[in-house]
Each structure stands twice: as C-alpha cells, then as structure tokens.
Write an enzyme that holds these catalytic residues in place. Structure first.
Site, PDB file in Angstrom:
ATOM      1  CG  HIS A  19      -1.972  -0.972   1.277  1.00 54.50           C
ATOM      2  ND1 HIS A  19      -2.243  -1.704   2.415  1.00 54.50           N
ATOM      3  CD2 HIS A  19      -2.861  -1.388   0.335  1.00 54.50           C
ATOM      4  CE1 HIS A  19      -3.258  -2.515   2.166  1.00 54.50           C
ATOM      5  NE2 HIS A  19      -3.634  -2.349   0.910  1.00 54.50           N
ATOM      6  CE  LYS A  43     -11.362  -7.552   1.397  1.00 52.42           C
ATOM      7  NZ  LYS A  43     -10.125  -6.811   1.107  1.00 52.42           N
ATOM      8  NE  ARG A  96      -2.379  -8.578  -4.017  1.00 55.41           N
ATOM      9  CZ  ARG A  96      -3.366  -8.254  -3.204  1.00 55.41           C
ATOM     10  NH1 ARG A  96      -3.201  -7.327  -2.317  1.00 55.41           N
ATOM     11  NH2 ARG A  96      -4.527  -8.866  -3.277  1.00 55.41           N
ATOM     12  CB  SER A 133      -4.804  -6.212   4.081  1.00 50.81           C
ATOM     13  OG  SER A 133      -4.222  -4.979   3.801  1.00 50.81           O
TER      14      SER A 133
END
Length: 165
Positions: A19, A43, A96, A133
């Site tokens: 990040h 989440k 990613r 994360s």
C-alpha cells in the site's frame, strides 16, 4: 473533475508495504492524493477505521512520502461520490495479479460511466507483489512476525498485542 487530483482507495486493514509503495508512487504522479479508507461490508475488519487512519498517517509521515496527501475515510455512498466531492478525476488502484485485474476492470468501467472518473492501475514493486492485508491479518492473528510486510508504525502497533481489537 481535475485529472491532477487522485484517490487511492482501500480497506488498509492493516496498511502494508505494498500500500505504501502505491501511495508513494501515486503521490509523485498527482498534485493532490487522497488516501481513502473505505468500509468493505464483505470483509470482517481486524482494525477499526479510526485506527487504520492513524496507522496510515503515521506510516506516510515516517516514510517521508512527499506530496499533498489527504488521509480520509468513506463509508456511505459510492467511491465515485467521494471522488466527485473532492474534485478527483482519477482513482489509483494497485494490482498484484490477473485476479486483481479481473476484479477491478468492471468497477473501473462502471466508475467511468457513472462519474467520468478514470482508473489507473499501478503494478506493485515485486518485493510486495504477493503480500495482501488478508495474509498479514492471518499471520498476525497466529502470532507471526509481520514486520517484513508492513510499515514500521503498523508493526509496532501489531506487536503490542493490539491485533486482538
């Protein structure tokens, strides 16, 4: 909308070195950068939003990221509503893998349709390409050392046992 103002949205739960890498590079590309902690109802958060804001501010300051950077949160309405409110013409997303591209592309198209906001994808530094994360939360919850994957303020915070929040 100003194409020189950008928003980097994310859950940042917790902020990672990936990040921070995206924030640093985006800050160099735009006149003003909004780092936006967004609530993801899909989440279960490890950290409250207020703590994520504090950790982001500390991480950006300690890393001496240059630029006009605003750290804020948004939990109501669409992401493009925030972008419109602050005059941002660009959303910056770190990707990613091909999985991220497949997930982010439809949202980028809808955001452009809804508010004429463009999405720019930044590829990660290879050192951070495999860290998420979610992975950091899992390692931290099992007592593992997350220091190689997160900025120093996040590592210090998690090392105090605060990960049980």
């Amino acid at each position: 909308m100003n194409p020189r103002i950008a928003v980097v949205p994310g859950s940042f739960d917790p902020p990672t070195l990936g990040h921070l890498d995206v924030i640093r590079r985006a800050a160099a590309l735009y006149d003003q950068l909004h780092v936006l902690v967004v609530h993801n109802p899909g989440k279960e958060a490890m950290l409250p939003i207020a703590q994520r804001l504090t950790l982001l501010e500390q991480s950006i300051a300690e890393a001496e990221v240059a630029g006009d950077i605003v750290v804020a949160s948004w939990s109501m309405g669409l992401l493009v509503d925030y972008a419109t409110d602050v005059g941002a013409g660009v959303l910056v997303k770190g990707i990613r893998s091909q999985v991220d591209v497949a997930y982010e592309t439809p949202m980028a198209i809808v955001n452009r349709h809804l508010a004429h906001v463009e999405t720019v994808f930044l590829l990660p530094d290879p050192a951070h390409a495999l860290v998420s994360s979610s992975l950091v939360r899992q390692v931290a919850s099992l007592g593992g050392d997350v220091a190689p994957f997160v900025p120093a303020p996040v590592a210090r915070f998690l090392d105090t046992g605060a990960r049980d929040i």
